[in-house]
Design a protein around this motif. Structure first.
Motif: not given
Length: 537
Positions: A243-256, A300-305, A345-347, A391-397
């Motif tokens: 996943i590539e960040i194509t358009r920035p957000a005010l704040q975009l974080l990885v969270q769990d 935000v804008g996100l591109g999927f490969t 994705l356009h959000l 660019v983010l990597e997506v898990g496969i499991h």
């Protein structure tokens, strides 16, 4: 006599006779059934508990029955910290204490310092000595920027800032010692019980000697092979989608779900601001409940490969997918939808709520720090905030089948009135009776000066203090309503500091925390008391 106060519907604050007793009690309660985490303070221990395993009353009874002695005092290795005594406040503090700067430095070097507890930030240890000279008031106006390595005094404590941050301690020197290194075991140089010896380093106005040796290794020097600048794993799996960040957000974080149980290191649980949204999103795409997601403020804008499945939960707004051929298709809120290579994705900015949660099947791959992939914006732990081009990597499991049934939630929009349930305490007695009436009797507005650390509130009538003394540092829970001197409350969110020196008048109930994480500026708030303060058990 021990006093036990309500800190929230899932936490008790235990008042000890003094710092030494608080340290002994904290150690004695290690492994106590039903206790999730303990946060020691200057004269208190904050005890988080699981109400499904133990009631507040039963826990209070167990805590009151504890007897400690010197055998419970924690002891760890000795730590030597070289210091250049050239701090901005050195002369002023010396004059305040009635000694010369030279004597202040010499007594700081000669004192037998020991770390009592951690807090404020990962790696920040509160060290105390038996020298009565060291009882120093905080600065009346905190600095907005204190450099990493600054050595300060406040109250009976001395400490070293692990990273650049705001702060109100009186600065007497600086060190090159690395206070926090995630690759070190333990990461914190100053842990509770550690004996600290300060030594002269370099040249300052009152000393001479060799240059400061390096102590520890800076976290910024960690190996970064296979890791993006944002701290996201790039394992190079041939089947992994990106996943590539194509358009920035005010704040975009990885969270769990965060990193609970690390308070001894000064590490807050942090984690996603809306746990319900995270669990709903992961359920929609078939992930485990704790899989990492994206938490987004604003559009935000996100591109999927690659091909996959995604879901948007939490806040609601307009979302569309634009495919490789430029054809648009709408995206439902809360329900899973397919993504294909070349999709974007356009959000748009949310119409209701504040934070989107974007879950993808397989979860977001990011480096774990202390068992979590979440970003703590206060401490700097976890992946860096994401920006355009990352660019983010997506898990496969993904262990579960996709759940296609959305669970709609009605979230507020700016201008709405929201009521939140609170328990009073632990420091409601520090406020006048009229202040407690004001707390629940007037509306509070959510100001734009809000973030993951806390929501800054504003009311027409500020909360008036009955006790104006300085409160010794003590633990704070997520959802705590802390009141600074101006009387305008701050509602703590997941990235709040573990300890603080302003009184807490009440705290949100656990079931209201997720809603609090979705409050945009302009929301009007009312608090409703559902639990009373006072001694427990």
């Amino acid at each position: 006599m021990m006093r036990i106060l309500t800190a929230s519907d899932r936490a008790l604050l235990v008042e000890a006779a003094d710092l030494d007793e608080a340290m002994r009690l904290n150690l004695a309660w290690e492994g106590l059934p039903g206790v999730v985490e303990r946060v020691p303070g200057a004269r208190t221990v904050l005890v988080h508990f699981d109400p499904l395993r133990i009631s507040a009353e039963k826990l209070a009874s167990t805590l009151k029955a504890t007897r400690t002695d010197a055998a419970h005092a924690p002891h760890t290795a000795e730590v030597t910290i070289p210091v250049r005594y050239d701090g901005e406040d050195l002369d002023e503090v010396a004059a305040l204490l009635g000694v010369s700067p030279e004597e202040l430095v010499n007594r700081h070097l000669a004192a037998d310092w020991r770390v009592a507890f951690s807090g404020f930030a990962p790696g920040f240890g509160y060290a105390v000595s038996s020298d009565p000279l060291f009882d120093v008031p905080r600065r009346s106006s905190p600095r907005t920027r204190v450099p990493a390595g600054s050595v300060g005094l406040a109250g009976r404590f001395t400490g070293v800032y692990p990273r650049e941050s705001p702060g109100g301690w009186q600065l007497i020197g600086r060190t090159d010692a690395v206070m926090w290194d995630i690759d070190r075991d333990p990461p914190a140089l100053l842990v509770p019980g550690a004996v600290v010896r300060f030594v002269r380093a370099g040249r300052s106005r009152y000393e001479s000697g060799a240059d400061t040796p390096d102590v520890g290794r800076n976290a910024a020097e960690r190996p970064t092979s296979g890791v993006s600048a944002a701290g996201v794993e790039r394992a190079g799996h041939p089947d992994a989608a990106m996943i590539e960040i194509t358009r920035p957000a005010l704040q975009l974080l990885v969270q769990d779900l965060g990193r609970p149980g690390r308070a001894e290191l000064g590490v807050a649980a942090s984690g996603v601001a809306d746990r319900t949204a995270l669990r709903d999103g992961n359920r929609a795409v078939g992930n485990a409940p704790d899989a990492a997601v994206l938490e987004c403020v604003g559009g935000v804008g996100l591109g999927f490969t690659g091909n996959g499945v995604a879901a948007i939960t939490g806040a609601t707004g307009e979302a569309t997918i634009v495919d490789f051929d430029g054809i648009e298709r709408p995206v439902p809120m809360g329900a899973p939808f397919a993504t294909f290579a070349g999709d974007e994705l356009h959000l748009a900015a949310p119409t209701h709520g504040l934070r989107y949660v974007i879950a993808v099947r397989g979860g977001i791959r990011a480096l774990e720090e202390l068992g979590s992939r979440s970003t703590d914006t206060l401490s700097g732990l976890g992946p860096a905030p994401l920006v355009a081009g990352d660019v983010l990597e997506v898990g496969i499991h993904a262990p579960y089948a996709v759940d296609p049934y959305p669970r709609p939630r009605a979230l507020p929009t700016s201008g709405d009135l929201v009521e939140l349930d609170i328990t009073l305490g632990p420091r409601d007695e520090w406020f006048t009776a009229s202040a407690l009436q004001t707390l629940t009797g007037q509306e509070w507005s959510v100001t734009p000066r809000s973030d993951r650390v806390g929501i800054r509130l504003h009311g027409d009538v500020p909360l008036e203090r009955a006790v104006t003394d300085e409160l010794p540092s003590e633990g704070a829970v997520t959802g705590a309503i802390q009141v600074p001197p101006d009387g305008q409350p701050v509602l703590f969110l997941p990235d709040h500091p573990l300890t603080g020196g302003y009184p807490i008048v009440g705290a949100l109930t656990d079931r209201c925390l997720d809603l609090a994480g979705q409050l945009p500026p302009g929301i009007r708030l009312r608090f409703r008391i559902v639990g009373r303060s006072g001694d427990v058990g």
